[in-house]
Write an enzyme that holds these catalytic residues in place. Structure first.
Site, short mmCIF file in Angstrom:
data_model
loop_
_atom_site.label_atom_id
_atom_site.label_comp_id
_atom_site.label_asym_id
_atom_site.label_seq_id
_atom_site.Cartn_x
_atom_site.Cartn_y
_atom_site.Cartn_z
N LYS A 88 61.48 23.03 38.37
CA LYS A 88 62.29 24.33 38.17
C LYS A 88 62.54 24.65 36.53
CE LYS A 88 67.34 25.73 39.20
NZ LYS A 88 68.30 25.36 39.81
N TYR A 122 78.51 14.21 38.15
CA TYR A 122 77.85 12.96 38.77
C TYR A 122 78.33 11.82 37.55
CZ TYR A 122 75.01 16.20 40.90
OH TYR A 122 74.34 17.47 41.56
N ARG A 161 68.82 13.84 44.79
CA ARG A 161 68.91 13.99 43.47
C ARG A 161 70.37 13.41 42.90
NH1 ARG A 161 66.34 16.26 39.22
NH2 ARG A 161 67.43 17.71 37.84
N HIS A 196 67.27 17.19 33.20
CA HIS A 196 68.15 18.32 33.13
C HIS A 196 68.22 18.70 31.55
CE1 HIS A 196 70.51 16.74 36.76
NE2 HIS A 196 70.54 18.10 36.95
N HIS A 243 69.41 18.26 48.21
CA HIS A 243 70.12 17.81 46.91
C HIS A 243 70.75 16.55 46.98
CE1 HIS A 243 71.28 18.70 42.86
NE2 HIS A 243 72.64 18.59 43.13
N ARG A 276 64.10 16.78 43.02
CA ARG A 276 64.48 18.29 43.68
C ARG A 276 63.43 18.18 44.89
NH1 ARG A 276 64.11 19.71 38.10
NH2 ARG A 276 66.18 20.58 37.36
#
Length: 333
Positions: free
Chosen positions: A204, A319, A287, A310, A284, A177
């Site tokens: 995050k 993706y 990523r 994730h 972004h 990120r």
């Protein structure tokens, strides 16, 4: 992230994370504990979130002042009208929801009931969401070939070129990120025979600071190498500690850490220099590019999430489709 729109600075802020109903006169030992408890409560919310809430709260109090309404405690109809005004002014649903969170936080921190608990404001918010809902606009994933196109256009004899090359390759190779890119310290880098080990202190999805270690390997022959790009940047600047990715003064001397927004601007600028549409790209894109390229290369979802971290693998649905890959760590360079 707070909107770029500014609101008047008022002497009203989201107050301490502990309610003000605590007795004002406490014995010295308990007062010390209360002060420490406030510090811990403040640390529970990420700094960027706190800034966003404070900005949103100032926006609400400014609107209330303009219309002679009371912001604290605010009644449900006041909040409903404020949400309606934002919707009529074209504010995004996600932005409006964040404002309701800031209003709720201010009331909670003052020991007051959340006005969003009343059906009036809650129904207005639900109606706004149904009326103005739209699919999020995703930026283009920056895949390997376009990335090489960007890298090939970057000058390697200037501080800006060396920094941007290192930034782009590092962000792409590890699916970082933009906020993670700018928080990496030189002390977080450990050279080894395979490349670099990089420790990411927080992210995050890791606000409590458990950290995560990445192995950043040398790129395959003939491909741009993030490890060598980082070393070239550090060798040129002589930096030995502090932020890895930094702002540059006009004389090319590195300054403080780069901001997350600046990462997006660099991606756009380098995309434009490579003949691509800068509007299609943002921070972004690095990523998303890693996840998409790793999927196309046949890496399994488990391998990709080992890198991207994730929590919910469904987030990768945009993706990752399917594919079988090697058993080693997913790599895209």
């Amino acid at each position: 992230m707070a909107d770029a729109e500014t609101t008047p600075d008022l002497d009203v802020e989201v107050v301490d994370a502990l309610p003000t109903v605590v007795p004002s006169h406490l014995p010295g030992e308990l007062q010390d504990l209360l002060d420490a408890a406030r510090e811990y409560a403040d640390a529970a919310t990420a700094p960027n979130t706190v800034k966003a809430y404070q900005s949103d709260w100032r926006g609400f109090t400014a609107w209330c002042a303009q219309h002679r309404l009371q912001p604290l405690p605010a009644d449900s109809m006041t909040v409903a009208l404020y949400l309606t005004a934002m919707a009529k002014n074209g504010r995004k649903v996600t932005t409006i929801r964040r404002h309701t969170a800031a209003i709720a936080r201010a009331h909670r921190d003052n020991g007051l009931p959340n006005p969003m608990w009343d059906p009036t404001a809650a129904l207005v918010l639900e109606g706004i969401a149904r009326t103005h809902r739209s699919a999020p606009k995703k930026k283009v994933a920056l895949l390997r070939d376009p990335m090489v196109q960007l890298i090939d256009r970057i000058e390697t004899d200037t501080p800006a070129g060396l920094r941007d090359r290192a930034l782009l390759l590092l962000g792409f190779a590890l699916g970082l990120r933009r906020s993670e890119l700018v928080q990496i310290l030189i002390e977080d880098l450990s050279p080894n025979a395979d490349g670099l080990t990089i420790r990411l202190a927080t992210s995050k999805t890791d606000q409590t600071g458990h950290g995560h270690e990445f192995l950043l390997p040398y790129a395959e022959p003939g491909r741009p190498c993030p490890v060598r790009a980082i070393r070239a940047w550090l060798d040129h600047t002589g930096l030995t500690h502090g932020p890895l990715i930094r702002r540059l003064h006009r004389n090319g001397i590195p300054g403080e850490a780069l901001s997350p927004q600046s990462v997006a601007l660099i991606v756009k600028r380098r995309a434009k220099a490579a003949g691509l549409n800068p509007a299609d790209f943002a921070g972004h894109s690095l990523r998303a590019g890693f996840a998409t390229q790793a999927s196309r290369d046949g890496h399994r979802t488990e391998q990709i999430t080992d890198v991207t971290r994730h929590r919910d693998r469904r987030t990768l649905d945009g993706y990752v489709r399917a594919g079988k890959g090697a058993e080693d760590v997913a790599r895209v360079l």
